[in-house]
Design an enzyme around this catalytic site. Structure first.
Site, PDB file in Angstrom:
ATOM      1  CB  ALA A 102      -0.948   0.000   1.186  1.00  8.95           C
ATOM      2  N   GLY A 105       0.576   5.115  -0.404  1.00  8.42           N
ATOM      3  CA  GLY A 105      -0.843   5.268  -0.115  1.00  8.42           C
ATOM      4  C   GLY A 105      -1.676   5.991  -1.155  1.00  8.42           C
ATOM      5  N   GLY A 106      -1.118   6.235  -2.327  1.00  9.18           N
ATOM      6  CA  GLY A 106      -1.888   6.914  -3.382  1.00  9.18           C
ATOM      7  C   GLY A 106      -3.195   6.188  -3.662  1.00  9.18           C
ATOM      8  CE  LYS A 107      -1.672   2.407  -7.978  1.00 14.32           C
ATOM      9  NZ  LYS A 107      -0.327   2.816  -7.464  1.00 14.32           N
ATOM     10  CD  GLU A 125       4.959  -0.832   2.250  1.00 15.87           C
ATOM     11  OE1 GLU A 125       4.273  -0.734   1.229  1.00 15.87           O
ATOM     12  OE2 GLU A 125       6.138  -1.252   2.245  1.00 15.87           O
ATOM     13  CG  ASP A 151       6.241 -10.802   3.491  1.00 13.37           C
ATOM     14  OD1 ASP A 151       5.372 -10.753   2.595  1.00 13.37           O
ATOM     15  OD2 ASP A 151       7.348 -11.349   3.332  1.00 13.37           O
ATOM     16  CG  ASP A 167       0.105  -0.584  -7.168  1.00 11.26           C
ATOM     17  OD1 ASP A 167       0.209  -0.807  -8.386  1.00 11.26           O
ATOM     18  OD2 ASP A 167       0.564   0.434  -6.618  1.00 11.26           O
ATOM     19  CB  CYS A 226       4.624   1.279 -12.195  1.00  8.66           C
ATOM     20  SG  CYS A 226       5.888   0.980 -10.988  1.00  8.66           S
TER      21      CYS A 226
END
Ligand code: SAM
Length: 293
Positions: A102, A105-107, A125, A151, A167, A226
């Site tokens: 996470a 934290g954008g998403k 995270e 984890d 993500d 990404c």
């Protein structure tokens, strides 16, 4: 890789990427942001597939950071591609949602905004320092989520979720920009080795398996990176599709949403998944929607 595709990718890496942000609707209305941009003579473009997304034309990221709007957490600097996973996930209020990797934290904050803070979000995270950044961003944006610092591969299978966003950590091959080459790009370029790609693939595969374990039957998750390398995307998913067991059977749910035709897309090796071509506005990005059956 065919020549045309390679040429388009190289071209995408060479253009200077625009500053883009997302309006945090937990704190401000879109119209108020528009008025502030106009008062400050900030020129912008809107985006067909999201009314919260803005592309800035005549200001840098640093100038945006000086705006009260930014300092008060009313807007979040985020690349357009990075806004896609929560839109594809379509998070719903009252649902148990896991954001598996996470930070910063954008998403997570976007999911909180879409659900108007009414979903039960768990944001996992592993990296302690990044988890602190995640907590800071949640607080700044007024977004509610329970932060789990561990984890995600080790989350107990006792838990289950209605919606999951994975993500995944990746090589970052989609985010490199050779034009406004900065410290972050240099870090990515230095670390961009076969070893990093291999390590990413192993983590991605383990995280995706865990996500499918944790997802309730009949429900959907989003896998995104990404990176534009098939080895970190389609091939990770293919491996798991092949291993389909009676307990963990999955299928690809084709991605569709209003305005998807406006995205610069590369062909993918799995029908229904999307790969965004890096260009002036978009970082390279891959997304797949997966349903557990
Ligand atoms: N979703 C984030 C956002 O939009 O702001 C970006 C996530 S970044 C691509 C991947 C994150 O996963 C990194 O913060 C990394 O520390 C974290 N990570 C890597 N391996 C992990 C694991 N096994 N469990 C949980 N988090 C992990």
């Amino acid at each position: 890789m065919e020549k045309k595709r390679l040429g388009a990718i190289i071209q995408g890496y060479q253009v200077k990427r625009k500053t883009t942000f997302r309006v945090n609707t937990l704190k401000v209305q879109i119209q108020e942001v528009i008025e502030i941009l106009e008062q400050n003579n900030i020129e912008y473009d809107t985006v067909e597939w999201s009314k919260e997304a803005f592309i800035l034309k005549n200001v840098s990221e640093n100038e945006v950071r000086n705006l009260e709007l930014y300092q008060e957490g009313k807007i979040y600097l985020q690349n357009l591609s990075s806004m896609l996973p929560p839109i594809v996930l379509q998070p719903k209020p009252e649902k148990d949602i896991l954001d598996m990797a996470a930070a910063p934290g954008g998403k997570t904050t976007q999911i909180a905004a879409i659900t108007n803070n009414k979903a039960n979000i768990t944001a996992c995270e592993m990296n302690k320092i990044r988890a602190e950044r995640l907590k800071y961003n949640l607080e700044k944006q007024g977004a509610k989520a329970y932060v789990m610092v561990q984890d995600a591969r080790k989350i107990d299978d006792f838990f289950s979720f209605d919606q999951i966003l994975l993500d995944a950590p990746c090589s970052g091959s989609g985010t490199l920009s050779l034009s406004n080459y900065n410290e972050q790009d240099e870090k990515i370029a230095k670390n961009f080795t076969q070893k990093l790609i291999q390590k990413s693939i192993e983590t991605q595969t383990a995280l995706l398996k865990k996500a499918i374990n944790l997802l309730k039957k009949g429900e959907e998750m989003v896998y995104s990176t990404c990176s534009i390398l098939a080895s970190e995307n389609e091939e990770v998913i293919r491996k798991i599709l092949k291993e389909n067991t009676a307990k963990n059977k999955i299928e690809i749910e084709p991605i569709t949403f209003e305005g998807i035709e406006k995205l610069p897309l590369l062909p993918t090796k799995i029908k229904g998944t999307i790969c965004v071509l890096p260009n002036e506005q978009y970082e390279g990005f891959f997304l797949a929607k997966i349903r557990k059956i």
